[in-house]
Design a protein around this motif. Structure first.
Motif, PDB file in Angstrom:
ATOM      1  N   PHE A 152       0.814  -1.216   0.000  1.00  0.00           N
ATOM      2  CA  PHE A 152       0.000   0.000   0.000  1.00  0.00           C
ATOM      3  C   PHE A 152       0.850   1.270   0.000  1.00  0.00           C
ATOM      4  N   ASN A 153       2.168   1.121   0.039  1.00  0.00           N
ATOM      5  CA  ASN A 153       3.071   2.268   0.057  1.00  0.00           C
ATOM      6  C   ASN A 153       2.604   3.332   1.043  1.00  0.00           C
ATOM      7  N   SER A 154       2.302   2.880   2.245  1.00  0.00           N
ATOM      8  CA  SER A 154       1.870   3.753   3.336  1.00  0.00           C
ATOM      9  C   SER A 154       2.269   3.100   4.644  1.00  0.00           C
ATOM     10  N   ILE A 155       2.720   3.898   5.612  1.00  0.00           N
ATOM     11  CA  ILE A 155       3.175   3.311   6.866  1.00  0.00           C
ATOM     12  C   ILE A 155       2.018   3.241   7.875  1.00  0.00           C
ATOM     13  N   HIS A 177      15.619  -1.094   1.777  1.00  0.00           N
ATOM     14  CA  HIS A 177      16.669  -0.926   0.764  1.00  0.00           C
ATOM     15  C   HIS A 177      17.577   0.181   1.252  1.00  0.00           C
ATOM     16  N   SER A 178      18.481   0.652   0.426  1.00  0.00           N
ATOM     17  CA  SER A 178      19.521   1.561   0.905  1.00  0.00           C
ATOM     18  C   SER A 178      18.981   2.893   1.405  1.00  0.00           C
ATOM     19  N   GLU A 179      17.762   3.267   1.025  1.00  0.00           N
ATOM     20  CA  GLU A 179      17.223   4.570   1.424  1.00  0.00           C
ATOM     21  C   GLU A 179      16.317   4.511   2.650  1.00  0.00           C
ATOM     22  N   MET A 180      15.712   3.367   2.923  1.00  0.00           N
ATOM     23  CA  MET A 180      14.767   3.319   4.043  1.00  0.00           C
ATOM     24  C   MET A 180      14.381   1.896   4.415  1.00  0.00           C
ATOM     25  N   GLY A 181      13.877   1.749   5.645  1.00  0.00           N
ATOM     26  CA  GLY A 181      13.218   0.528   6.086  1.00  0.00           C
ATOM     27  C   GLY A 181      11.872   0.932   6.670  1.00  0.00           C
ATOM     28  N   ALA A 182      10.809   0.234   6.341  1.00  0.00           N
ATOM     29  CA  ALA A 182       9.473   0.629   6.798  1.00  0.00           C
ATOM     30  C   ALA A 182       8.495  -0.516   6.622  1.00  0.00           C
ATOM     31  N   THR A 183       7.311  -0.363   7.203  1.00  0.00           N
ATOM     32  CA  THR A 183       6.181  -1.249   6.926  1.00  0.00           C
ATOM     33  C   THR A 183       5.287  -0.581   5.898  1.00  0.00           C
ATOM     34  N   VAL A 184       5.125  -1.231   4.750  1.00  0.00           N
ATOM     35  CA  VAL A 184       4.225  -0.726   3.704  1.00  0.00           C
ATOM     36  C   VAL A 184       3.312  -1.830   3.180  1.00  0.00           C
ATOM     37  N   ASP A 185       3.579  -3.092   3.580  1.00  0.00           N
ATOM     38  CA  ASP A 185       2.801  -4.251   3.119  1.00  0.00           C
ATOM     39  C   ASP A 185       1.868  -4.703   4.239  1.00  0.00           C
ATOM     40  N   TYR A 186       0.675  -5.141   3.865  1.00  0.00           N
ATOM     41  CA  TYR A 186      -0.323  -5.494   4.882  1.00  0.00           C
ATOM     42  C   TYR A 186      -1.190  -6.655   4.425  1.00  0.00           C
TER      43      TYR A 186
END
Length: 353
Positions: A172-175, A277-286
């Motif tokens: 969803f490309n959203s945290i 990846h090299s720019e960020m780590g996050a939750t975007v998948d649900y």
């Protein structure tokens, strides 16, 4: 009936090759498609057998990636499939080529070749929303399209006297806990005046002197979707054409959805991440689902308890960003994508059919 759902952004190889600056931390051999493909298949097969029926929707435009939903035909029969295209040539807002799939299944229990039981319909939706962190308006419109289709499926099942269980998954490309997530999990979002970048929370642009803000209407009436994330009726279309309809400052939906993951690792309190990846780590998948609810009806003779929804039995743990960096980031020689797979096991009450 127990069943398992995996949601996995497997990282399209042509996107990897087009964005190599994101993977400079990776040894070249772990970026090779032959190597990654064998690891991906091995991970998927660990969940089940190879006997899947697959529905695929390629992205519109020039990109070669897309969305696929695969299911075991020995456990589910396909009732309908709706491929969704978010690109709309008639509106400038929806000029991006993301897609989704809405699949309506019926759970079946067989013994040999004989069907022993059938469950209530299960609607599985899969999507990959726009990445651009600055275009929260586009993300919300894309989400509204898939929510409207889910609402339509639920209504058609209800008209037949059936409760439809829902699973909505993808990238969803959203945290977590930001406005787009809030809309999915609470069914409501007051958006008037919100900065567009804040919708997904992927990037903080508050330092800029000017940021694009959201105001009603979020999308044009020609999209055919109301601010309740439902397809417009004939009456509503008529009112829209006569300019009597109003797009409120709040968008809503009537689907009961909850996230499988809670986004914090138990014990450590560290944040889960689904991508790195090299720019960020996050939750975007649900993986979102309709949780089991107990309803009761009463008359003079008796009280009936009705169980609807899915019972979450368990989920595969995610990892924290520091643990993944200790493994040289993503992809690596264990995890073949820059996303981790999400895995949840559900229990379905066949008697609810």
């Amino acid at each position: 009936m127990d069943f398992t759902v995996m949601s996995y952004n497997i990282l399209a190889q042509d996107l990897l090759e087009a964005n190599q600056e994101l993977y400079t931390h990776c040894p070249l051999e772990v970026l090779d498609w032959t190597y990654r493909c064998s690891l991906l298949l091995e991970e998927i097969v660990q969940v089940g057998s190879r006997c899947y029926t697959c529905v695929y929707k390629r992205r519109t435009g020039t990109k070669t990636d897309g969305c696929a939903t695969c299911y075991r035909s020995s456990c589910f029969s396909e009732l309908s499939v709706t491929p969704l295209e978010f690109f709309r040539s008639e509106t400038e807002l929806l000029d991006r080529h993301n897609v989704g799939i809405v699949l309506l299944l019926q759970p079946v229990v067989t013994r040999g070749s004989e069907v022993k039981a059938k469950g209530p319909p299960l609607c599985v939706a899969n999507t990959h929303l726009l990445f651009n962190p600055r275009r929260g308006d586009v993300k919300l419109a894309q989400l509204a399209i898939i929510l409207a289709e889910l609402d339509s499926v639920v209504k058609s099942c209800k008209a037949k006297g059936e409760h439809c269980n829902l699973i909505l998954c993808g990238d969803f490309n959203s945290i977590p806990h930001m406005p787009l997530y809030q809309l999915i999990t609470t069914g409501e979002l007051y958006f008037q005046g919100l900065p567009a970048f804040m919708i997904s929370g992927q990037e903080d642009l508050s330092y800029k002197t000017y940021v694009h803000r959201l105001y009603a209407p979020l999308w044009p009436s020609c999209l055919g979707i109301t601010d309740n994330c439902q397809y417009t009726t004939v009456k509503e279309k008529s009112e829209s054409q006569s300019q009597k309809s109003r797009f409120r400052h709040t968008i809503r939906h009537r689907l009961d959805l909850e996230s499988v993951y809670k986004h914090i690792l138990p014990g450590s309190g560290n944040a889960e991440v689904t991508t790195l990846h090299s720019e960020m780590g996050a939750t975007v998948d649900y993986i979102f689902y309709t949780p089991r609810r107990i309803h009761f009806t009463a008359d003079h003779a008796a009280v009936d308890f009705v169980s609807e929804g899915l019972k979450l039995i368990g989920s595969l743990s995610l990892l924290s960003e520091d643990v993944l960096w200790s493994m040289r980031g993503l992809p690596n020689d264990i995890f073949p994508s820059d996303h981790l797979s999400l895995l949840a096991k559900f229990q379905l009450d066949l008697n609810a059919a």
